[in-house]
Enzyme design. Structure first.
Site, mmCIF file in Angstrom:
data_model
loop_
_atom_site.group_PDB
_atom_site.id
_atom_site.type_symbol
_atom_site.label_atom_id
_atom_site.label_comp_id
_atom_site.label_asym_id
_atom_site.label_seq_id
_atom_site.Cartn_x
_atom_site.Cartn_y
_atom_site.Cartn_z
ATOM 1 N N GLY A 171 0.839 -1.203 0.000
ATOM 2 C CA GLY A 171 0.000 0.000 0.000
ATOM 3 C C GLY A 171 0.866 1.242 0.000
ATOM 4 O O GLY A 171 2.020 1.236 -0.425
ATOM 5 N N GLY A 172 0.292 2.311 0.521
ATOM 6 C CA GLY A 172 1.004 3.588 0.561
ATOM 7 C C GLY A 172 2.275 3.519 1.382
ATOM 8 O O GLY A 172 3.151 4.391 1.271
ATOM 9 N N GLY A 406 24.577 14.139 -27.753
ATOM 10 C CA GLY A 406 24.045 14.643 -26.489
ATOM 11 C C GLY A 406 24.651 13.907 -25.305
ATOM 12 O O GLY A 406 24.811 14.475 -24.219
ATOM 13 N N ALA A 407 24.995 12.653 -25.531
ATOM 14 C CA ALA A 407 25.549 11.860 -24.430
ATOM 15 C C ALA A 407 26.921 12.404 -24.015
ATOM 16 O O ALA A 407 27.303 12.312 -22.850
ATOM 17 C CB ALA A 407 25.632 10.398 -24.828
HETATM 18 C C1 HXC Z 1 -4.241 -4.901 11.069
HETATM 19 C C2 HXC Z 1 -3.109 -6.723 10.265
HETATM 20 C C3 HXC Z 1 -2.785 -6.032 9.076
HETATM 21 C C4 HXC Z 1 -3.242 -4.709 8.936
HETATM 22 C C5 HXC Z 1 -1.934 -8.001 8.978
HETATM 23 N N1 HXC Z 1 -2.571 -7.926 10.148
HETATM 24 N N2 HXC Z 1 -2.076 -6.872 8.293
HETATM 25 N N3 HXC Z 1 -3.815 -6.154 11.240
HETATM 26 N N4 HXC Z 1 -3.962 -4.170 9.952
HETATM 27 N N5 HXC Z 1 -2.979 -3.999 7.851
HETATM 28 C C6 HXC Z 1 -2.660 -8.956 11.168
HETATM 29 C C7 HXC Z 1 -3.517 -10.118 10.728
HETATM 30 O O1 HXC Z 1 -4.876 -9.865 10.979
HETATM 31 C C8 HXC Z 1 -2.972 -11.223 11.595
HETATM 32 O O2 HXC Z 1 -3.519 -11.105 12.877
HETATM 33 C C9 HXC Z 1 -1.502 -10.898 11.706
HETATM 34 O O3 HXC Z 1 -1.392 -9.518 11.381
HETATM 35 C C10 HXC Z 1 -0.667 -11.665 10.745
HETATM 36 O O4 HXC Z 1 -1.223 -11.570 9.462
HETATM 37 P P1 HXC Z 1 -1.462 -12.831 8.519
HETATM 38 O O5 HXC Z 1 -2.372 -12.406 7.438
HETATM 39 O O6 HXC Z 1 -1.864 -13.992 9.339
HETATM 40 O O7 HXC Z 1 0.011 -13.086 7.969
HETATM 41 P P2 HXC Z 1 0.469 -13.615 6.560
HETATM 42 O O8 HXC Z 1 -0.358 -14.780 6.168
HETATM 43 O O9 HXC Z 1 1.935 -13.811 6.664
HETATM 44 O O10 HXC Z 1 0.137 -12.455 5.528
HETATM 45 C C11 HXC Z 1 0.806 -11.245 5.619
HETATM 46 C C12 HXC Z 1 0.142 -10.161 4.710
HETATM 47 C C13 HXC Z 1 -1.359 -10.119 5.039
HETATM 48 C C14 HXC Z 1 0.375 -10.568 3.257
HETATM 49 C C15 HXC Z 1 0.854 -8.858 4.982
HETATM 50 O O11 HXC Z 1 -1.516 -10.001 6.445
HETATM 51 C C16 HXC Z 1 -2.022 -8.958 4.380
HETATM 52 O O12 HXC Z 1 -2.361 -9.046 3.179
HETATM 53 N N6 HXC Z 1 -2.280 -7.915 5.143
HETATM 54 C C17 HXC Z 1 -2.933 -6.748 4.633
HETATM 55 C C18 HXC Z 1 -2.033 -6.002 3.717
HETATM 56 C C19 HXC Z 1 -2.663 -4.747 3.254
HETATM 57 O O13 HXC Z 1 -3.406 -4.765 2.263
HETATM 58 N N7 HXC Z 1 -2.500 -3.672 4.061
HETATM 59 C C20 HXC Z 1 -3.137 -2.466 3.883
HETATM 60 C C21 HXC Z 1 -2.465 -1.781 2.743
HETATM 61 S S1 HXC Z 1 -3.150 -0.213 2.505
HETATM 62 P P3 HXC Z 1 -3.980 -12.393 13.731
HETATM 63 O O14 HXC Z 1 -4.292 -11.832 15.077
HETATM 64 O O15 HXC Z 1 -5.146 -12.944 13.033
HETATM 65 O O16 HXC Z 1 -2.811 -13.314 13.718
HETATM 66 C C22 HXC Z 1 -2.137 0.742 3.358
HETATM 67 C C23 HXC Z 1 -2.464 2.146 3.236
HETATM 68 C C24 HXC Z 1 -1.304 2.980 3.704
HETATM 69 O O17 HXC Z 1 -1.250 0.347 4.000
HETATM 70 C C25 HXC Z 1 -1.465 4.301 3.113
HETATM 71 C C26 HXC Z 1 -0.407 5.206 3.605
HETATM 72 C C27 HXC Z 1 -0.589 6.524 2.985
#
Ligand code: HXC
Length: 516
Positions: A171-172, A406-407
């Site tokens: 993500g971001g 140019g290079a």
């Molecule tokens: C809260 C999260 C989390 C999140 C993971 N967890 N990502 N909790 N917010 N963003 C938690 C899970 O619920 C889980 O909790 C534990 O962390 C481990 O995650 P798993 O999924 O079991 O691990 P894994 O199978 O290894 O997968 C890892 C992962 C997946 C690929 C990163 O967790 C995932 O796809 N997470 C979301 C990624 C994502 O899309 N993030 C948001 C992006 S948008 P429990 O308690 O069940 O073990 C963003 C915007 C930012 O970030 C913008 C900034 C400007």
């Protein structure tokens, strides 16, 4: 007794914090061939130098019942320590706590050390292993990320900022590493992408794995988002330490000097015959670099990306230098979109941090064609030109063979304010290569000739004899000296000494407008 209890209470709290997300999650991390946040810090920093800050910070969110689950430290380990006895600030994301996801409190911890790093003129290192914005925190998490991004921007060019990706970075969240100076990735465990495979599938029906979408080699070879790839976390940490050996603490500091056993007067006779007889035959420019620099040690940056240009760090007579060099062994060393942006970013880093730049030139020009033109080779090539023109650090250029069109202008020519410009006797400096030039200059004569092939061959020979040498350029003062190739090392070291106290400035202004 009371004191003892108080101290025990503190020790118990620390033990609890050290457990992060708990034994099970730590084991899972190890099973995935990943270290924990604290293990990574211990490997990177000098022994017992790390001081952790904000170990007892917890999140303040109350939604989704998350207030019932508070973990000391809240998923990021922050603090300061030393690498090679030099102070550094560091944050290391802990995937075992809420998947390393970022809350507002977590972001505040990072911001605190970002502010301290810039105030105290120390580099900052971020180790990323996180699921991104903590979903339960909503906009607070986005605000936290943006607070970090803002600090990345405000400290850019003041302190070196290094990102090490050792897990997901989605993500971001990817924009923080993108705005730091160097990004390291580890094969198989690091991923960077704006949207993961599931979203990609639903949006574009494209099926792609995490690795294919944003793995270490994807970003090291295709996108250029990452600068270094390692086979393991340990190798990655060694690469980071090596990088620090070349760069200063901040923009007012000099890069570290390291006395070398390599004789500054060492000549290398092999250089006199390294350029092939045929002007179209390739050779490996990295061989020239290694023959010239201290102890043949060269830390290549962006090694796998746009390999027609080589950039990296080395030492000459103990002084750290940035090297920019065309690579005739790849695409004949031509400049294109990717090599231009790669070179520009590196040149700008060196200029920010007082690292002199040595440029080796063998370039037949910019790559022609629709792919390049439609991709904006004009504005991207201009980035490299802009970057060289803007620098105020000492600069030395060596033309080993071709410097066409140019290079020639772009590659740290005299006209871009380079300090000392050498050429080897094999230098060829012209507006364009002989074949192209003859076709344009003698189009009419060739059309009317009885035997155009014979005439073309003769004209090419004449043009080559006229321009395939560095002496016309030297006669105009655009080359300061034609040097014997085997003398290159001593001449570079001597020249570097001569210009090391160079003072140059750019006109005062808010900032220039580099062609982005
Ligand atoms: C809260 C999260 C989390 C999140 C993971 N967890 N990502 N909790 N917010 N963003 C938690 C899970 O619920 C889980 O909790 C534990 O962390 C481990 O995650 P798993 O999924 O079991 O691990 P894994 O199978 O290894 O997968 C890892 C992962 C997946 C690929 C990163 O967790 C995932 O796809 N997470 C979301 C990624 C994502 O899309 N993030 C948001 C992006 S948008 P429990 O308690 O069940 O073990 C963003 C915007 C930012 O970030 C913008 C900034 C400007």
């Amino acid at each position: 007794m009371k004191e003892k209890e108080r101290i025990k209470h503190l020790e118990d709290l620390k033990k609890k914090a050290f457990l992060g997300g708990g034994k099970e999650r730590v084991e899972k991390q190890h099973q995935q061939k990943k270290l924990t946040a604290r293990e990574r810090i211990d490997l990177l920093l000098d022994k017992r130098s790390f001081r952790e800050m904000d170990m007892f910070v917890t999140h303040r969110c109350t939604d989704f019942d998350i207030d019932k689950k508070k973990i000391l430290g809240d998923g990021v380990v922050t603090g300061y320590g030393k690498i090679d006895s030099r102070p550094m600030y560091i944050f290391s994301e802990d995937f075992t706590v809420f998947g390393g996801s970022l809350s507002k409190a977590y972001a505040e911890k990072i911001c605190k050390i970002q502010d301290m790093a810039v105030k105290n003129g120390c580099p900052i290192i971020g180790i990323k292993d996180s699921g991104g914005a903590r979903i339960q925190e909503g906009v607070d998490s986005l605000a936290g990320y943006t607070d970090v991004f803002l600090r990345n921007v405000l400290s850019s060019g003041i302190i070196p900022q290094i990102s090490i990706i050792m897990g997901p970075c989605a993500g971001g969240a990817v924009y923080s590493p993108a705005m730091t100076d160097f990004t390291f990735m580890v094969k198989e465990i690091s991923y960077m992408y704006l949207t993961g495979p599931d979203v990609v599938k639903s949006a574009t029906h494209e099926e792609v794995s995490h690795n294919e979408l944003g793995g270490a080699m994807v970003h090291n070879t295709k996108s250029g988002v990452a600068h270094f790839a390692a086979n393991s976390e340990i190798e990655c940490i060694q690469q980071v330490k090596k990088l620090f050996s070349y760069i200063p603490q901040n923009n007012l500091d000099d890069p570290p000097f390291k006395k070398s056993d390599d004789d500054p007067d060492r000549k290398d006779p092999a250089l006199d015959s390294i350029i092939p007889e045929s002007p179209i035959k390739p050779y490996d420019m990295s061989e020239i670099i290694r023959k010239v620099v201290d102890g043949s040690e060269f830390l290549e940056v962006h090694k796998h990306f746009a390999q027609n240009l080589i950039v990296g760090f080395a030492r000459l007579g103990g002084r750290s230098v940035g090297i920019v060099a065309n690579q005739p062994a790849v695409l004949a060393g031509v400049l294109d979109i990717n090599s231009s942006t790669k070179g520009a970013r590196f040149v700008r880093f060196c200029d920010c941090f007082n690292i002199p730049i040595i440029t080796f030139v063998d370039v037949p020009g910019f790559l022609p064609g629709t792919v390049q033109e439609w991709g904006g080779v004009i504005k991207n090539g201009a980035k490299l030109l802009y970057a060289f023109c803007e620098t105020t650090v000492p600069r030395i250029t060596v033309i080993t063979r071709k410097a066409y069109g140019g290079a020639y202008c772009v590659m740290s020519s005299k006209h871009t304010r380079a300090d000392i410009n050498f050429a080897w006797p094999t230098g060829e400096i012209a507006v364009m290569g002989p074949a192209g030039a003859v076709k344009i200059l003698y189009r009419k004569q060739l059309k009317e000739a009885k035997d155009p092939e014979v005439l073309e061959k003769r004209l090419i020979t004449e043009y080559t004899e006229k321009f395939a040498n560095p002496y016309i350029t030297a006669s105009k003062g655009y080359i300061d000296e034609v040097i014997v190739p085997s003398d290159t090392r001593p001449r570079l070291i001597e020249a570097l000494e001569l210009i090391e106290n160079k003072k140059d400035t750019n006109p005062p202004r808010k900032h220039g407008n580099i062609p982005l």
